[in-house]
Motif scaffolding. Structure first.
Motif, PDB file in Angstrom:
ATOM      1  N   HIS A  39      37.302  -5.739  -8.286  1.00 36.86           N
ATOM      2  CA  HIS A  39      36.229  -5.780  -9.280  1.00 36.86           C
ATOM      3  C   HIS A  39      36.343  -4.613 -10.276  1.00 36.86           C
ATOM      4  CE1 HIS A  39      34.181  -9.086  -7.324  1.00 36.86           C
ATOM      5  NE2 HIS A  39      34.269  -8.459  -6.180  1.00 36.86           N
ATOM      6  N   THR A  40      36.810  -3.478  -9.793  1.00 36.90           N
ATOM      7  CA  THR A  40      36.982  -2.318 -10.672  1.00 36.90           C
ATOM      8  C   THR A  40      38.085  -2.566 -11.683  1.00 36.90           C
ATOM      9  OG1 THR A  40      36.263  -0.885  -8.852  1.00 36.90           O
ATOM     10  CG2 THR A  40      37.374   0.165 -10.707  1.00 36.90           C
ATOM     11  N   LEU A  41      39.176  -3.177 -11.237  1.00 34.34           N
ATOM     12  CA  LEU A  41      40.282  -3.480 -12.151  1.00 34.34           C
ATOM     13  C   LEU A  41      39.865  -4.498 -13.211  1.00 34.34           C
ATOM     14  CD1 LEU A  41      43.228  -3.676  -9.582  1.00 34.34           C
ATOM     15  CD2 LEU A  41      42.895  -1.928 -11.340  1.00 34.34           C
ATOM     16  N   LEU A  42      38.977  -5.422 -12.836  1.00 36.79           N
ATOM     17  CA  LEU A  42      38.528  -6.438 -13.785  1.00 36.79           C
ATOM     18  C   LEU A  42      37.395  -5.960 -14.690  1.00 36.79           C
ATOM     19  CD1 LEU A  42      38.517  -9.789 -11.758  1.00 36.79           C
ATOM     20  CD2 LEU A  42      40.098  -9.082 -13.560  1.00 36.79           C
ATOM     21  N   LEU A  43      36.803  -4.819 -14.362  1.00 42.55           N
ATOM     22  CA  LEU A  43      35.630  -4.351 -15.107  1.00 42.55           C
ATOM     23  C   LEU A  43      35.847  -4.283 -16.617  1.00 42.55           C
ATOM     24  CD1 LEU A  43      32.726  -3.231 -15.073  1.00 42.55           C
ATOM     25  CD2 LEU A  43      33.723  -0.942 -14.750  1.00 42.55           C
ATOM     26  N   PRO A  44      36.992  -3.776 -17.123  1.00 43.78           N
ATOM     27  CA  PRO A  44      37.161  -3.744 -18.583  1.00 43.78           C
ATOM     28  C   PRO A  44      37.038  -5.117 -19.245  1.00 43.78           C
ATOM     29  CG  PRO A  44      38.797  -2.350 -17.523  1.00 43.78           C
ATOM     30  CD  PRO A  44      38.113  -3.115 -16.431  1.00 43.78           C
ATOM     31  N   ILE A  45      37.362  -6.181 -18.502  1.00 44.52           N
ATOM     32  CA  ILE A  45      37.233  -7.536 -19.030  1.00 44.52           C
ATOM     33  C   ILE A  45      35.829  -8.080 -18.798  1.00 44.52           C
ATOM     34  CG2 ILE A  45      38.047  -9.919 -18.817  1.00 44.52           C
ATOM     35  CD1 ILE A  45      40.098  -8.203 -20.141  1.00 44.52           C
ATOM     36  N   THR A  46      35.342  -7.994 -17.569  1.00 43.27           N
ATOM     37  CA  THR A  46      34.066  -8.635 -17.227  1.00 43.27           C
ATOM     38  C   THR A  46      32.881  -7.975 -17.921  1.00 43.27           C
ATOM     39  OG1 THR A  46      33.904  -7.264 -15.233  1.00 43.27           O
ATOM     40  CG2 THR A  46      34.883  -9.457 -14.991  1.00 43.27           C
ATOM     41  N   PHE A  47      32.961  -6.677 -18.199  1.00 44.19           N
ATOM     42  CA  PHE A  47      31.844  -5.963 -18.830  1.00 44.19           C
ATOM     43  C   PHE A  47      32.041  -5.830 -20.345  1.00 44.19           C
ATOM     44  CE2 PHE A  47      28.939  -2.219 -19.409  1.00 44.19           C
ATOM     45  CZ  PHE A  47      27.808  -2.802 -18.857  1.00 44.19           C
ATOM     46  N   TRP A  48      33.115  -6.391 -20.882  1.00 45.93           N
ATOM     47  CA  TRP A  48      33.400  -6.309 -22.315  1.00 45.93           C
ATOM     48  C   TRP A  48      32.271  -6.937 -23.115  1.00 45.93           C
ATOM     49  CZ3 TRP A  48      33.885  -9.561 -26.483  1.00 45.93           C
ATOM     50  CH2 TRP A  48      34.529  -9.051 -27.606  1.00 45.93           C
ATOM     51  N   PRO A  49      31.875  -6.375 -24.274  1.00 45.26           N
ATOM     52  CA  PRO A  49      32.392  -5.179 -24.954  1.00 45.26           C
ATOM     53  C   PRO A  49      31.759  -3.867 -24.483  1.00 45.26           C
ATOM     54  CG  PRO A  49      30.777  -6.249 -26.345  1.00 45.26           C
ATOM     55  CD  PRO A  49      30.907  -7.115 -25.124  1.00 45.26           C
ATOM     56  N   GLY A  50      30.876  -3.948 -23.469  1.00 44.87           N
ATOM     57  CA  GLY A  50      30.268  -2.727 -22.957  1.00 44.87           C
ATOM     58  C   GLY A  50      31.250  -1.796 -22.282  1.00 44.87           C
ATOM     59  N   THR A  51      32.490  -2.282 -22.068  1.00 50.10           N
ATOM     60  CA  THR A  51      33.560  -1.440 -21.529  1.00 50.10           C
ATOM     61  C   THR A  51      33.637  -0.097 -22.252  1.00 50.10           C
ATOM     62  OG1 THR A  51      34.797  -3.490 -21.191  1.00 50.10           O
ATOM     63  CG2 THR A  51      36.016  -1.418 -20.962  1.00 50.10           C
ATOM     64  N   LEU A  52      33.413  -0.128 -23.549  1.00 50.37           N
ATOM     65  CA  LEU A  52      33.514   1.068 -24.382  1.00 50.37           C
ATOM     66  C   LEU A  52      32.619   2.187 -23.890  1.00 50.37           C
ATOM     67  CD1 LEU A  52      34.653   2.336 -27.032  1.00 50.37           C
ATOM     68  CD2 LEU A  52      32.682   1.327 -28.200  1.00 50.37           C
ATOM     69  N   PHE A  53      31.512   1.829 -23.233  1.00 40.68           N
ATOM     70  CA  PHE A  53      30.502   2.834 -22.888  1.00 40.68           C
ATOM     71  C   PHE A  53      30.435   3.135 -21.393  1.00 40.68           C
ATOM     72  CE2 PHE A  53      28.966   0.291 -26.560  1.00 40.68           C
ATOM     73  CZ  PHE A  53      29.160   1.256 -27.529  1.00 40.68           C
ATOM     74  N   VAL A  54      31.368   2.580 -20.618  1.00 42.06           N
ATOM     75  CA  VAL A  54      31.354   2.835 -19.172  1.00 42.06           C
ATOM     76  C   VAL A  54      31.628   4.303 -18.878  1.00 42.06           C
ATOM     77  CG1 VAL A  54      32.501   2.310 -16.982  1.00 42.06           C
ATOM     78  CG2 VAL A  54      31.917   0.457 -18.557  1.00 42.06           C
ATOM     79  N   GLY A  55      32.500   4.927 -19.677  1.00 42.65           N
ATOM     80  CA  GLY A  55      32.763   6.355 -19.480  1.00 42.65           C
ATOM     81  C   GLY A  55      31.513   7.191 -19.693  1.00 42.65           C
ATOM     82  N   LEU A  56      30.721   6.836 -20.702  1.00 41.68           N
ATOM     83  CA  LEU A  56      29.450   7.529 -20.925  1.00 41.68           C
ATOM     84  C   LEU A  56      28.498   7.311 -19.756  1.00 41.68           C
ATOM     85  CD1 LEU A  56      28.834   6.738 -24.701  1.00 41.68           C
ATOM     86  CD2 LEU A  56      29.651   8.892 -23.706  1.00 41.68           C
ATOM     87  N   ALA A  57      28.503   6.084 -19.201  1.00 34.02           N
ATOM     88  CA  ALA A  57      27.655   5.804 -18.039  1.00 34.02           C
ATOM     89  C   ALA A  57      28.042   6.693 -16.861  1.00 34.02           C
ATOM     90  CB  ALA A  57      27.771   4.329 -17.658  1.00 34.02           C
ATOM     91  N   ALA A  58      29.342   6.851 -16.636  1.00 31.48           N
ATOM     92  CA  ALA A  58      29.808   7.698 -15.530  1.00 31.48           C
ATOM     93  C   ALA A  58      29.418   9.153 -15.760  1.00 31.48           C
ATOM     94  CB  ALA A  58      31.323   7.557 -15.385  1.00 31.48           C
ATOM     95  N   GLY A  59      29.617   9.626 -16.992  1.00 33.32           N
ATOM     96  CA  GLY A  59      29.242  11.008 -17.294  1.00 33.32           C
ATOM     97  C   GLY A  59      27.754  11.242 -17.148  1.00 33.32           C
ATOM     98  N   LEU A  60      26.957  10.312 -17.626  1.00 36.08           N
ATOM     99  CA  LEU A  60      25.495  10.426 -17.518  1.00 36.08           C
ATOM    100  C   LEU A  60      25.069  10.409 -16.062  1.00 36.08           C
ATOM    101  CD1 LEU A  60      22.614   8.748 -17.246  1.00 36.08           C
ATOM    102  CD2 LEU A  60      22.770  10.517 -18.982  1.00 36.08           C
ATOM    103  N   ALA A  61      25.650   9.505 -15.280  1.00 37.90           N
ATOM    104  CA  ALA A  61      25.276   9.392 -13.874  1.00 37.90           C
ATOM    105  C   ALA A  61      25.547  10.692 -13.120  1.00 37.90           C
ATOM    106  CB  ALA A  61      26.037   8.240 -13.220  1.00 37.90           C
TER     107      ALA A  61
END
Length: 565
Positions: free
Chosen positions: A274-296
């Motif tokens: 699921h992690t490997l597929l995340l850039p596809i399944t969460f697209w276009p929100g993929t762009l902001f996943v790094g911000l989510a990790a930093g915020l968390a």
């Protein structure tokens, strides 16, 4: 996004949110034919409920469909009944899925607004509704979109129960506890205990982290279990009585526990799937996943962040650990990720000032660019593989919108909180969906052999009801298009026997792989079937090319238009 102290969206913002979601979700909703296999099976079982009047047992033709409860079938019956009942177009059976994603996006925005303000909530709702996962599930007549809706309702209620200060008085049952348990009961009727698993893992993780086990009292389990049971038990008792325990053995023994220990129906995947597929399944929100990790990480002691982490991470790990894996399994965790990402956008300037959040953000920018390029190129690659026109207008538009999305994403990555840049990215995502779902996918005619066979069979005249059989192509979409009594034969000889038994109004659809056996069996009976047309296509479930010949008997009542001229 600027600071916004409002904890709810105003009327105009709610209207804009719903309009944006519909713009993203409606392309292809009405025009994509029935998809194999799940959508065809769900919609056909719902049709048979209306045909038979039996709303307890679930059947695909004569085969039991005891892997899921009846809730989604009842919803599909409710939405298709006004549009033709069993003969309603497939979009009528998809309406619960569309509604489920809309509810999921609206409630994600509602919860996000209460946590990070109205603009942040709006961003979270849009982000969830625009994910490729939501785009696919909203257009597919099955359980997962409505399960998302029930899950967000349950988790939103749980948020208020978990994040209460220690020592707070127990809330009245009529309120968040009742909503939580009612949503849990509804989710049980949609897809069994999946939402319960998400809620239990959230409660357990939050309790361990905060050492606050008062939530076990605040959720009011005694009355709550009674509410959930009142919703789910009547049908569960009725179906197990009717099937002599068969539903319980199939749904729990096979569909639930069986998927944990070993992969089901060849749907296996490694840990990290699921992690490997995340850039596809969460697209276009993929762009902001790094911000989510930093915020968390940086705000991990904030009660709301703790809750979102406890919602997201345990759910994710559970589905990474079970043997059976499909991309949509992780859908119930995505609202938490969307809210964290929206919060990361709001605090982007602060996160950007720190080295490691900035590096993660840039890494996900790279993944976003890669995912966008893949998604934009898929229609052209599929057209080349299937032998259709590569440079069609929808395929070219998909590339153009993909390039716009990449440019907008790069610009937005530098200033994620700039609303105009986010708006361009959102518009490019919606444009991509219009090009792909409304234009490119329906135009891939080889993908829809059942639909085009049904179009040809529909030209036959002389009988009110046509009895069809197929050989060499057994996918359930045949039944959805040709009727409940369609015989999906294992061999051409079996189809020949069926056609001879229904010679007046029978039609046989035989793939080239079974044609020799079919014709030999017919010849033994001294009958030469009449081929009226050939439909070529591709069985994308098995990866096989198809050449389907439609046969009738000249001695029968059916007439092909060309024979009448």
């Amino acid at each position: 996004m600027t600071g916004d102290l409002r904890k709810t969206l105003n009327t105009r913002e709610w209207g804009a949110l719903i309009a944006i979601l519909l713009l993203a979700l409606l392309p292809g909703f009405f025009s994509i034919p029935v998809m194999d296999r799940d959508e065809a099976r769900y919609s056909q079982a719902s049709s048979q409920m209306m045909e038979t009047g039996d709303y307890i047992d679930i059947r695909f033709q004569e085969d039991p469909r005891w892997v899921k409860p009846a809730g989604i079938y009842w919803m599909q019956v409710a939405t298709s009944a006004p549009f033709g009942g069993p003969d309603a177009p497939i979009w009528a059976f998809r309406l619960p899925s569309l509604i489920g994603v809309l509810i999921g996006g609206i409630l994600t925005a509602w919860l996000g607004a209460r946590i990070i303000g109205a603009q942040g909530g709006m961003a979270a709702g849009v982000m969830l509704g625009l994910t490729l996962m939501a785009a696919v599930e909203a257009r597919t007549a099955k359980t997962d979109a409505m399960l998302l809706a029930a899950g967000v309702i349950a988790q939103a209620a749980l948020f208020f129960l978990l994040t209460q200060a220690k020592g707070s008085p127990r809330p009245k049952f009529i309120g968040a506890p009742l909503i939580f348990w009612a949503a849990t009961g509804a989710a049980l009727m949609i897809k069994g205990p999946i939402v319960t698993l998400v809620s239990v893992s959230t409660i357990a993780a939050y309790g361990i982290w905060t050492r606050d086990w008062g939530v076990l009292k605040r959720i009011r389990p005694l009355f709550g279990v009674l509410v959930a049971a009142a919703i789910a038990l009547p049908w569960l008792i009725a179906i197990n009585i009717k099937t002599d325990g068969g539903f319980f053995m199939e749904s729990v023994g096979h569909a639930l526990l069986g998927k944990v220990a070993e992969s089901d129906d060849s749907h296996a995947g490694p840990f990290g799937y699921h992690t490997l597929l995340l850039p596809i399944t969460f697209w276009p929100g993929t762009l902001f996943v790094g911000l989510a990790a930093g915020l968390a990480w940086t705000k991990r002691e904030h009660p709301a962040v703790k809750f979102l982490i406890c919602w997201l991470v345990p759910t994710w790990l559970i589905f990474e650990l079970i043997a059976t894996k499909l991309p949509h399994y992780i859908f119930p965790a995505m609202p938490a990720l969307a809210i964290l990402a929206a919060w990361g956008i709001k605090d982007a300037a602060e996160l950007w000032s720190k080295k490691w959040p900035r590096r993660i953000h840039l890494a996900f920018l790279g993944l976003f660019v890669l995912a966008t390029a893949i998604l934009a190129a898929v229609p052209m690659i599929a057209a080349d593989y299937l032998g259709t026109t590569m440079m069609s207008a929808p395929n070219v538009l998909a590339i153009i919108f993909g390039l716009i999305a990449i440019g907008a994403g790069i610009m937005a990555a530098r200033r994620p909180s700039a609303l105009p840049r986010l708006a361009v990215l959102m518009a490019a995502g919606i444009g991509t969906y219009w090009a792909v779902f409304q234009g490119a996918i329906p135009a891939l005619k080889p993908l829809w052999p059942s639909y085009y066979v049904a179009q040809e069979v529909g030209k036959l005249t002389g009988c009110e009801e046509i009895m069809a059989t197929t050989a060499g192509y057994r996918e359930p979409s045949n039944v959805r298009y040709l009727g409940t009594r369609t015989y999906l034969a294992d061999t051409g000889a079996q189809s020949a026997e069926f056609l001879l038994g229904h010679w007046e109004c029978g039609v046989a659809i035989i793939d080239v792989t079974e044609q020799q056996g079919f014709l030999a069996a017919m010849s033994e009976e001294g009958v030469a079937p009449y081929p009226v047309n050939i439909v070529s296509g591709h069985n994308y479930v098995k990866g096989d090319d198809l050449d389907l010949t439609i046969f009738i008997l000249e001695e029968g009542q059916l007439n092909w238009p060309s024979a009448q001229e």
